[in-house]
Design an enzyme around this catalytic site. Structure first.
Site, PDB file in Angstrom:
ATOM      1  N   CYS A  96       0.838  -1.204   0.000  1.00  0.00           N
ATOM      2  CA  CYS A  96       0.000   0.000   0.000  1.00  0.00           C
ATOM      3  C   CYS A  96       0.872   1.252   0.000  1.00  0.00           C
ATOM      4  O   CYS A  96       1.473   1.577  -1.005  1.00  0.00           O
ATOM      5  CB  CYS A  96      -0.971  -0.044   1.175  1.00  0.00           C
ATOM      6  SG  CYS A  96      -2.307   1.156   1.005  1.00  0.00           S
ATOM      7  N   HIS A 218      -3.698  -5.500   0.904  1.00  0.00           N
ATOM      8  CA  HIS A 218      -3.031  -5.775   2.177  1.00  0.00           C
ATOM      9  C   HIS A 218      -3.031  -7.265   2.502  1.00  0.00           C
ATOM     10  O   HIS A 218      -3.963  -7.737   3.161  1.00  0.00           O
ATOM     11  CB  HIS A 218      -3.748  -5.034   3.308  1.00  0.00           C
ATOM     12  CG  HIS A 218      -3.517  -3.565   3.320  1.00  0.00           C
ATOM     13  ND1 HIS A 218      -2.444  -2.985   3.959  1.00  0.00           N
ATOM     14  CD2 HIS A 218      -4.215  -2.539   2.770  1.00  0.00           C
ATOM     15  CE1 HIS A 218      -2.491  -1.668   3.806  1.00  0.00           C
ATOM     16  NE2 HIS A 218      -3.558  -1.366   3.085  1.00  0.00           N
ATOM     17  N   GLU A 220      -1.316  -8.713   4.742  1.00  0.00           N
ATOM     18  CA  GLU A 220      -1.157  -8.894   6.191  1.00  0.00           C
ATOM     19  C   GLU A 220      -2.491  -8.793   6.928  1.00  0.00           C
ATOM     20  O   GLU A 220      -2.582  -9.125   8.089  1.00  0.00           O
ATOM     21  CB  GLU A 220      -0.143  -7.873   6.746  1.00  0.00           C
ATOM     22  CG  GLU A 220      -0.669  -6.471   7.019  1.00  0.00           C
ATOM     23  CD  GLU A 220      -0.857  -5.614   5.773  1.00  0.00           C
ATOM     24  OE1 GLU A 220      -0.769  -6.151   4.648  1.00  0.00           O
ATOM     25  OE2 GLU A 220      -1.126  -4.394   5.927  1.00  0.00           O
TER      26      GLU A 220
END
Lengths: 256, 916
Positions: A96, A218, A220
């Protein structure tokens, strides 16, 4: 075998550092959250690590343009260190805001090969910050070491400036890793499947070596099954779609 | 077009470097440098140019970033940066039209102006020369005293007490002393109404707060309540090792005059409450609730000086989202409500949950000799008099006189503060912390030092610009600042840590043991107050309250034959319709903790009930957050409004799979002018309901806040907001894998209604769409409701329930439609099967009744027997089933079909209104 050491770079406005560290820890790495000032002051050395991550956030408020100020800091104050890190085979991941930083620092698409950035990340076509989940198709031809063995993923995006813009000459030379797609894997679907209007539905790219990888979504935020938006409908899987990226990275770095 | 004005002496090469490598994007932007800019707003043949810049004294955080980034490029010689934005408007407009466009769309005169050619662009800040200012109250006559009262917003009683105090001392007070008293005694800071004496009917209530809300907590005496009503937020135990704190704040008045700045600083403020709780907590979740006038409010009915509700809505949304997203706190819960009476007084509630080690959950206590350290942002003229401004009523001049009360937020500064403070906490470098919020240093330091005493050197406070007087420094509400008390032995390590993270930290004074508040400026004593007088000298307020339930016209319209149309209309009402446009612009995934997101269902666009997060990523325990609010009921009966809000907040916790074993509540009262006995009476009623419900549900209040005097005066008329009570609930969940969502899961499953339906449509959305309020407001039977919730939560915990949704605005009709279209599955239900509390012979009343303590529940046929065994004893019935048809069918009494509506039409009606 010694454990893989991952440096998660912090700067004012970084805000995805903790969950990114968690993802790497789950994948078996040791992680350190390191402030950019610590690198600049030489209290920490990039060369002690095998993986460097520029996580999500709004570094320096994304003032002027997203990631720009940290990008200049990296390029002007740590340029040589980063170059050496890459030359020695280290892995670099930008997520990002990290994608924006790596591109604006000139580390992607082709580290330091030219003074003039070849592409940029511009404001979303919708004109808004948007948080939504997207389907991603992985380019099987890509040399990217992070996405080996992955065909598709369902991950969240959350950004206001994620539209990949490149000139027509640059576009065919890009090592595209991820494309926005619909649930059937088709990249024809348009908004909101492509959430920002990215050219050619590009969601993530890497360099020619496949060791420098950056993406707008994302991974994660999709490590455990309960992070999936439909887990209350479809049941809980043990791992989220994003986890393999971290496993791949740690596995690759173990061989360094 | 972005404009950067550099006050600099640069060689052309350096200037090109700054532009090309920093300010402009080489791929998508072009830049042009002008030495003598032509930026006057003017009429040309092709387009108009309007350039908007911030007013002097308003700092744009971007300016500081540019200064830093220019230095990174090794470019020196830039002395100052000012940002502006230039708009090119195509089309032919006359000066008047251009003025209208500028003032309505492009700028807010409170903080911005249109740049004219001759305007001074980089104005010099004024210098301040010290001069002690005393206010002559001892020699003042009646007229002067009245003037002083108005200036400092004191009541007559208060000013008399102050005069007597200083007469005894034989001197006049300084301006700093009066300001300190004004801030400390303001409604915003001490809640004088709630803590005052109220005569209500035959009884006198001495401290309403202690006798209702706090009393419930005391009586319940839950061992997991770790810190209640004493700190910046309430704290409960999470898992024995960690604790959760929760606070919801209002930022109403600032949001009315400058929606973006007002709302963003509201959010920044509540986050600092969390940072200032115990020895500091990490913010982990936001919840935001807004009340506005309807976005289609006619322009010609807008009171003078008031911004249009659509503009307030958009500004508030952007302010909150920009701040929360930037500091990386997921916004997972909220609500938006509409009523015309919010036109001049929008309500903005911002709430934050924090996580902190259990052993650090109590407020700290510093020792005399410890140092006062101010950390975070610099101090400017922002927000001066915010507290006294917030405590008074708004008038049409508020937007022009209140400019200095509006603050500009810098979220990245706050994020740095969070990152640094949590490290300092974990190293044990300070003994106490509090936030600089309303009242600035005067409130923060004054409160911290109440038991010790303090000496502060105001000239040590780092300033944004010169020209601030000592009093302005003392009461400034500049954002992103906190105060910590640190032992002298730790000070070096603390300052080094802050320096390493690039965050300002300055010792500005020391705590003493003389219980006096002493302020110095350049060595001069400018304030010397005893803590006793400051904190205990305020005369208690005494007020009268009455309550009489108003009578509204009982609706007399005939029952419509086809209720499908009514259902569509309610789904499309401002209160019920989808808020996806807002929700998507919040980051609800940051921190990676979300378990149940605000938008759920097959296409992630259905309305989830409560939010659930997993605050510790490798634990199975969860936190549930929900809210209950319905100002419409308060128009009829504030008591039942409060009871309904509590029931609603708890219903949502049950609906997602939680239970009532460890649930705590927050209250936020936003009310009109409580000097009016009937308005105060409504407050007493609502507070009483809080006590009655909380004690029976077993859910203690742990913190709260009130915002009174929400009214607006113009042309002799007064618009007072509807009585509004927001109840926020936080619950602990043992196992997040038990969470369920509200969308139907499978065709052929059974649909149950749990709870009893009464003829309760007073204040309902259905009556509202027909132009009525009615009188039969939904009531609550807390004993029955508790039993029902306990049983239902047990059934969900055992995995017997596939989907559950609570019934609120729009009743059964809205709930069943939402469950169906969120899943893309149809449903068929029969109203004659619904358990009624009293005979109701109208389909529309059954379908749209808003009776409390009701749920719709989906159960698989194979679980039916087991489910009914677990919920035995509570009022419920199977009323239909889930289908795989793309239609919602509802059969009325006498088995006539009263609704047959395709799902996409229902969903479209619900999504269309706020698809902006």
């Amino acid at each position: 075998m010694s454990k893989v050491r991952t440096l998660i770079l912090r700067a004012p406005g970084t805000n995805c550092d903790v969950e990114t560290a968690f993802a790497f820890q789950q994948a078996g790495a040791i992680t350190s959250l390191v402030h950019i000032n610590e690198l600049i002051r030489r209290e920490q050395r990039l060369s002690d690590y095998q993986i460097m991550v520029v996580p999500g956030g709004f570094t320096y408020g994304d003032d002027i343009s997203a990631g720009k100020v940290l990008a200049n800091e990296l390029r002007l104050k740590l340029g040589e260190d980063v170059e050496r890190f890459i030359d020695k085979g280290g892995l670099v991941l930008g997520i990002c805001n990290g994608f924006q930083v790596l591109v604006k620092a000139g580390i992607l698409p082709d580290p330091w090969r030219t003074n003039q950035p070849l592409l940029t990340l511009a404001a979303n076509d919708s004109g808004k910050f948007e948080c939504r989940w997207v389907h991603l198709k992985v380019n099987k031809e890509s040399p990217c070491v992070f996405t080996k063995g992955i065909e598709h993923m369902y991950l969240p995006v959350a950004h206001a400036e994620g539209k990949v813009v490149a000139s027509p000459e640059v576009l065919p030379k890009l090592n595209v890793v991820l494309y926005y797609a619909d649930e059937n894997g088709s990249s024809e679907a348009g908004y909101p499947h492509n959430p920002n209007g990215s050219i050619a539905n590009i969601a993530g790219i890497c360099d020619a070596s496949g060791r420098i990888f950056a993406l707008m979504p994302h991974p994660e935020r999709c490590i455990r099954g309960t992070q999936h938006p439909q887990w209350t409908r479809q049941g809980v899987k043990e791992y989220g779609d994003g986890f393999q990226i971290f496993l791949n990275a740690v596995k690759w770095a173990q061989s360094l | 077009m972005d404009i950067y004005r550099l006050d600099a002496d640069l060689k052309p090469g350096k200037l090109a470097l700054v532009c090309g490598s920093l300010l402009a994007d080489p791929v998508t932007q072009e830049y042009r440098c002008e030495l003598t800019p032509q930026s006057e707003s003017r009429v040309s043949t092709d387009y108009h140019i309007v350039e908007v810049a911030y007013n002097a004294g308003v700092t744009d955080p971007v300016e500081e970033t540019v200064m830093k980034a220019v230095l990174d490029l090794s470019v020196r010689g830039v002395k100052a940066v000012k940002t502006a934005r230039r708009y090119l408007i195509e089309g032919q407009l006359d000066e008047h039209q251009l003025e209208t466009v500028s003032s309505r769309l492009l700028l807010n005169p409170i903080i911005q102006h249109v740049v004219r050619a001759k305007a001074v662009r980089l104005p010099q800040n004024p210098q301040y020369g010290f001069r002690l200012k005393q206010i002559d109250i001892l020699g003042a006559g009646e007229v002067e005293l009245a003037g002083i009262s108005r200036q400092f917003w004191f009541t007559d009683d208060e000013l008399q007490t102050i005069t007597a105090h200083f007469r005894k001392q034989g001197r006049n007070p300084t301006d700093a002393e009066l300001e300190t008293l004004a801030q400390t005694w303001s409604e915003h800071c001490v809640h004088k109404t709630f803590k005052g004496r109220i005569k209500f009917a035959d009884i006198t209530i001495d401290n309403l707060l202690k006798n209702t809300i706090m009393k419930a907590t005391e009586e319940l005496n839950k061992p997991w309540c770790l810190s209640v009503f004493e700190d910046n937020a309430g704290v409960i135990d999470f898992d024995g090792r960690w604790a959760l704190c929760f606070k919801v704040e209002t930022h109403n008045h600032p949001s009315a005059v400058e929606p973006y700045g007002g709302a963003s600083t509201g959010l920044g403020g509540v986050v600092r409450d969390i940072l200032g709780t115990g020895l500091s907590a990490k913010p982990i979740l936001n919840t935001d609730v807004f009340c506005f006038a309807p976005p289609d409010f006619p322009y010609d009915k807008l009171p003078p000086g008031v911004l249009h509700p659509r503009r307030i809505f958009k500004g508030v949304r952007a302010g909150v989202a920009d701040y929360a997203n930037r500091i990386g706190i997921p916004t997972l819960n909220g609500a938006i409500l509409f009523d015309e009476r919010y036109v001049a007084n929008p309500l903005v509630f911002c709430g934050t949950v924090g996580l902190l080690p259990k052993q650090l959950s109590r407020r700290g206590q510093q020792k005399p000799g410890e140092l006062v350290v101010l950390v975070g942002g610099k101090t400017g003229r922002d927000g001066i008099h915010g507290v006294t401004f917030a405590s008074g009523a708004l008038t049409e001049e508020s937007t022009t006189i209140s400019y200095s009360s509006v603050q500009i937020g810098n979220p990245i500064m706050e994020k740095r503060l969070i990152d640094t403070l949590l490290q300092a906490r974990d190293r044990g470098l300070y003994s106490r912390i509090t936030d600089c919020g309303g009242g600035g240093l005067s409130s923060a330091v004054g409160e911290m030092a109440a038991e010790t005493g303090v000496r502060v050197h105001l000239d040590k406070v780092p300033l944004k610009y010169s020209g601030l007087s000592y009093t302005e420094i003392w009461v400034s509400e500049s954002q992103e600042r906190m105060v910590v008390a640190a032992p002298p032995d730790n000070i070096e390590e603390l300052l080094t840590l802050f320096a390493a993270e690039g965050v300002e930290a300055t010792v500005i004074g020391e705590f003493t043991n003389d219980r006096r508040l002493q302020l110095f400026y350049q060595g001069n004593l400018v304030c010397d107050l005893s803590m006793e007088f400051l904190h205990k000298g305020r005369p208690q307020m005494e007020r009268e309250a009455i309550w009489k339930q108003p009578q509204y016209t009982e609706p007399d319209f005939a029952q419509p034959q086809d209720l499908g149309k009514d259902l569509l209309q309610i789904l499309a009402s401002w209160n019920v319709c989808s808020k996806e446009w807002v929700i998507r612009q919040y980051d609800h995934e940051v921190q990676g903790t979300s378990i149940l997101k605000p938008l759920v269902g097959k296409d992630s666009d259905g309305p989830g009930d409560a939010a659930v997060i997993r605050p510790i990523l490798d634990s199975e325990m969860g936190v549930i957050v929900s809210n209950g609010i319905n100002p419409q009921y308060g128009k009829i009966a504030p008591y039942w409004m409060a009871a309904s809000a509590i029931d609603e907040a708890l219903r949502q916790i049950i609906a997602v799979g939680g239970n009532l074993k460890r649930v705590a509540l927050l209250d936020n009262f936003s009310w009109g002018d409580t000097n009016q006995p009937d308005i105060l009476g409504a407050l007493v009623q609502a507070a009483q309901a809080c006590y009655d419900m909380a004690t029976i549900y077993g859910t203690p209040f742990i913190s709260g806040k009130d915002s009174l005097n929400n009214e607006f005066e113009f042309e002799g008329k007064i618009i007072s907001i509807p009585h509004t009570l927001l109840i926020s609930a936080i619950g602990v969940m043992e196992d997040v894998n038990r969470v369920i969502s509200m969308d139907f899961k499978r065709a052929c499953d059974l649909i149950y209604i749990v709870g009893t339906t009464w003829n309760e449509l007073g204040g309902s959305e259905y009556f509202r769409t027909h132009g009525f309020i009615g009188n039969r407001v939904p009531k609550v039977n807390p004993q029955l409701a508790k039993e029902l919730m306990d049983r239902l939560s047990l059934a969900i915990e055992k995995g017997l329930v596939r989907a559950c949704h609570d019934l609120s605005e729009g009743g059964l009709g809205v709930a069943i439609a939402e469950m169906a279209f969120a899943a893309g599955l149809g449903a068929i239900i029969y109203l004659e099967l619904i358990p009624l509390g009293e005979p109701i012979d109208r389909n529309d009343f059954i379908l749209f009744s808003e009776s409390n303590s009701r749920f719709l529940v989906e159960v698989a046929p194979e679980c039916r027997a087991e489910f009914e065994k677990v919920v035995k004893g509570i009022n419920l019935a199977t009323i239909g089933r889930v289908t795989d048809a793309d239609v919602l069918e509802i059969y009325g009494l006498n088995n006539r079909r009263i609704v047959a509506m395709p799902l996409h039409e229902l969903k479209e009606a619900w999504q269309r209104p706020i698809r902006w």
